[in-house]
Write a protein that holds these residues in place. Structure first.
Motif, PDB file in Angstrom:
ATOM      1  N   LEU A 260       0.805  -1.217   0.000  1.00  0.00           N
ATOM      2  CA  LEU A 260       0.000   0.000   0.000  1.00  0.00           C
ATOM      3  C   LEU A 260       0.844   1.275   0.000  1.00  0.00           C
ATOM      4  CD1 LEU A 260      -2.769  -1.094   2.526  1.00  0.00           C
ATOM      5  CD2 LEU A 260      -2.988  -0.868   0.047  1.00  0.00           C
ATOM      6  N   VAL A 261       2.017   1.214   0.634  1.00  0.00           N
ATOM      7  CA  VAL A 261       2.852   2.419   0.723  1.00  0.00           C
ATOM      8  C   VAL A 261       3.554   2.708  -0.599  1.00  0.00           C
ATOM      9  CG1 VAL A 261       4.861   3.473   1.825  1.00  0.00           C
ATOM     10  CG2 VAL A 261       3.178   2.256   3.207  1.00  0.00           C
TER      11      VAL A 261
ATOM     12  N   THR B 205      -6.847   0.369  -4.167  1.00  0.00           N
ATOM     13  CA  THR B 205      -8.297   0.256  -4.353  1.00  0.00           C
ATOM     14  C   THR B 205      -8.829  -1.128  -3.988  1.00  0.00           C
ATOM     15  OG1 THR B 205      -8.201  -0.520  -6.668  1.00  0.00           O
ATOM     16  CG2 THR B 205      -8.103   1.863  -6.297  1.00  0.00           C
ATOM     17  N   ILE B 206      -7.940  -2.079  -3.738  1.00  0.00           N
ATOM     18  CA  ILE B 206      -8.333  -3.477  -3.524  1.00  0.00           C
ATOM     19  C   ILE B 206      -8.520  -3.739  -2.034  1.00  0.00           C
ATOM     20  CG2 ILE B 206      -7.641  -5.880  -3.821  1.00  0.00           C
ATOM     21  CD1 ILE B 206      -5.980  -4.946  -6.255  1.00  0.00           C
ATOM     22  N   MET B 207      -9.745  -4.069  -1.626  1.00  0.00           N
ATOM     23  CA  MET B 207     -10.048  -4.272  -0.217  1.00  0.00           C
ATOM     24  C   MET B 207      -9.236  -5.411   0.385  1.00  0.00           C
ATOM     25  SD  MET B 207     -12.052  -2.061   1.082  1.00  0.00           S
ATOM     26  CE  MET B 207     -12.445  -2.936   2.589  1.00  0.00           C
ATOM     27  N   GLY B 208      -8.909  -6.419  -0.415  1.00  0.00           N
ATOM     28  CA  GLY B 208      -8.144  -7.547   0.108  1.00  0.00           C
ATOM     29  C   GLY B 208      -6.808  -7.137   0.693  1.00  0.00           C
ATOM     30  N   ASN B 209      -6.197  -6.079   0.161  1.00  0.00           N
ATOM     31  CA  ASN B 209      -4.918  -5.612   0.684  1.00  0.00           C
ATOM     32  C   ASN B 209      -5.070  -5.002   2.078  1.00  0.00           C
ATOM     33  OD1 ASN B 209      -3.292  -6.393  -1.509  1.00  0.00           O
ATOM     34  ND2 ASN B 209      -3.915  -4.588  -2.670  1.00  0.00           N
ATOM     35  N   TYR B 210      -6.197  -4.386   2.348  1.00  0.00           N
ATOM     36  CA  TYR B 210      -6.460  -3.852   3.686  1.00  0.00           C
ATOM     37  C   TYR B 210      -6.808  -4.992   4.644  1.00  0.00           C
ATOM     38  CZ  TYR B 210      -6.593   0.613   1.242  1.00  0.00           C
ATOM     39  OH  TYR B 210      -6.257   1.719   0.480  1.00  0.00           O
ATOM     40  N   PHE B 211      -7.532  -5.967   4.131  1.00  0.00           N
ATOM     41  CA  PHE B 211      -7.921  -7.122   4.936  1.00  0.00           C
ATOM     42  C   PHE B 211      -6.697  -7.897   5.416  1.00  0.00           C
ATOM     43  CE2 PHE B 211      -9.640 -11.361   5.723  1.00  0.00           C
ATOM     44  CZ  PHE B 211     -10.830 -11.071   6.385  1.00  0.00           C
ATOM     45  N   MET B 212      -5.631  -7.894   4.615  1.00  0.00           N
ATOM     46  CA  MET B 212      -4.444  -8.679   4.937  1.00  0.00           C
ATOM     47  C   MET B 212      -3.392  -7.897   5.716  1.00  0.00           C
ATOM     48  SD  MET B 212      -4.573 -11.888   3.979  1.00  0.00           S
ATOM     49  CE  MET B 212      -6.201 -11.853   4.721  1.00  0.00           C
ATOM     50  N   LEU B 213      -3.683  -6.676   6.112  1.00  0.00           N
ATOM     51  CA  LEU B 213      -2.744  -5.923   6.944  1.00  0.00           C
ATOM     52  C   LEU B 213      -2.577  -6.603   8.304  1.00  0.00           C
ATOM     53  CD1 LEU B 213      -3.909  -2.275   6.171  1.00  0.00           C
ATOM     54  CD2 LEU B 213      -1.622  -3.205   5.713  1.00  0.00           C
TER      55      LEU B 213
ATOM     56  N   LEU C 211      -0.814   6.993   8.980  1.00  0.00           N
ATOM     57  CA  LEU C 211      -0.106   6.444   7.828  1.00  0.00           C
ATOM     58  C   LEU C 211      -0.896   6.681   6.548  1.00  0.00           C
ATOM     59  CD1 LEU C 211       2.130   4.801   6.463  1.00  0.00           C
ATOM     60  CD2 LEU C 211       0.905   2.720   7.130  1.00  0.00           C
ATOM     61  N   PHE C 212      -2.186   6.363   6.571  1.00  0.00           N
ATOM     62  CA  PHE C 212      -3.004   6.565   5.377  1.00  0.00           C
ATOM     63  C   PHE C 212      -3.041   8.039   4.985  1.00  0.00           C
ATOM     64  CE2 PHE C 212      -5.278   2.634   7.032  1.00  0.00           C
ATOM     65  CZ  PHE C 212      -4.635   1.794   6.145  1.00  0.00           C
TER      66      PHE C 212
ATOM     67  N   VAL D 128      -3.792   8.667   0.999  1.00  0.00           N
ATOM     68  CA  VAL D 128      -4.893   7.762   0.651  1.00  0.00           C
ATOM     69  C   VAL D 128      -6.133   8.223   1.412  1.00  0.00           C
ATOM     70  CG1 VAL D 128      -5.684   5.369   0.564  1.00  0.00           C
ATOM     71  CG2 VAL D 128      -3.252   5.887   0.327  1.00  0.00           C
ATOM     72  N   LYS D 129      -6.974   8.988   0.756  1.00  0.00           N
ATOM     73  CA  LYS D 129      -8.084   9.656   1.438  1.00  0.00           C
ATOM     74  C   LYS D 129      -9.107   8.684   2.007  1.00  0.00           C
ATOM     75  CE  LYS D 129      -7.673  13.897  -1.289  1.00  0.00           C
ATOM     76  NZ  LYS D 129      -8.352  14.838  -2.218  1.00  0.00           N
ATOM     77  N   ASP D 130      -9.307   7.549   1.331  1.00  0.00           N
ATOM     78  CA  ASP D 130     -10.302   6.591   1.822  1.00  0.00           C
ATOM     79  C   ASP D 130      -9.656   5.412   2.554  1.00  0.00           C
ATOM     80  OD1 ASP D 130      -9.110   5.399  -0.343  1.00  0.00           O
ATOM     81  OD2 ASP D 130     -10.976   4.721  -1.285  1.00  0.00           O
ATOM     82  N   GLY D 131      -8.374   5.522   2.873  1.00  0.00           N
ATOM     83  CA  GLY D 131      -7.673   4.435   3.533  1.00  0.00           C
ATOM     84  C   GLY D 131      -8.237   4.116   4.904  1.00  0.00           C
TER      85      GLY D 131
END
Length: 210
Positions: free
Chosen positions: A37-38, A61-69, A97-98, A103-106
């Protein structure tokens, strides 16, 4: 799968699920996703998307990347995951960080998935397979503030399967429902994407279902 198992009743699981074979389960997240993400620079995409910063824009934009944090309590809230000369980023200040990444919607994406449950005992017989002894991202750092976030950070490595740290993979080792734990050592047998190609793993699965 773990999230699904936590969303259904024990009665339903007892009726419909004989056993769960978990291969390289990401039960507590992966630090590598912070880099995704960074700055990205993690995987190669097809030639039509060759620019790393374009890849990063897609990844954000991929939710899976946030899910796997990485998740608490597998990681402490004050454990440094990304360091710059000015700020140490942890689970406790992901919102900053976001914002600092632009990343406005992070924060909204992270809030949607941060409390999803996949670290607790699933309540079904579980066979846990994972790799180990493969250098795996444990944290990242920037020597120069000006390089954040568009340049690729330096990596501090620890144990894992090359993608997922050991502490995340081994969450299932502690479950009462786990009846078998199998670990494959080294990149050839235990690398994250290679476990399902491992002949020993395939034989084990056949033995379980036969």
């Amino acid at each position: 799968m773990s999230t699904f198992l936590h969303s259904v009743s024990q009665e339903w699981k007892d009726k419909h699920i004989h056993a769960w074979v978990s291969a390289a389960g990401v039960f507590g997240g992966a630090v590598k996703e912070v880099k995704v993400l960074v700055s990205h620079g993690v995987i190669d995409l097809p030639d039509l998307i060759t620019n790393r910063l374009v890849q990063r824009a897609v990844a954000r934009t991929i939710m899976g990347n946030y899910f796997m944090l990485p998740r608490y309590p597998i990681w402490d809230k004050d454990e440094v995951l990304l360091q710059t000369p000015n700020v140490n980023y942890t689970l406790g200040n992901f919102e900053q960080l976001f914002a600092d990444m632009g990343v406005k919607d992070g924060v909204e994406k992270w809030a949607t998935v941060r409390n999803a449950s996949f670290a607790g005992d699933p309540g079904v017989k579980t066979y846990c397979f994972n790799g180990k002894d493969v250098p795996t991202s444990a944290s990242f750092y920037y020597k120069n503030q000006k390089d954040f976030p568009d340049e690729v950070p330096e990596t501090v490595s620890g144990d894992g399967d090359g993608t997922v740290p050991a502490r995340s993979l081994q969450v299932c080792h502690k479950w009462d429902s786990t009846v078998q734990i199998t670990e494959y050592s080294g990149p050839a047998a235990g690398e994250h994407d290679k476990i399902i190609q491992n002949k020993e793993f395939i034989k084990s699965v056949i033995d379980i279902i036969s």
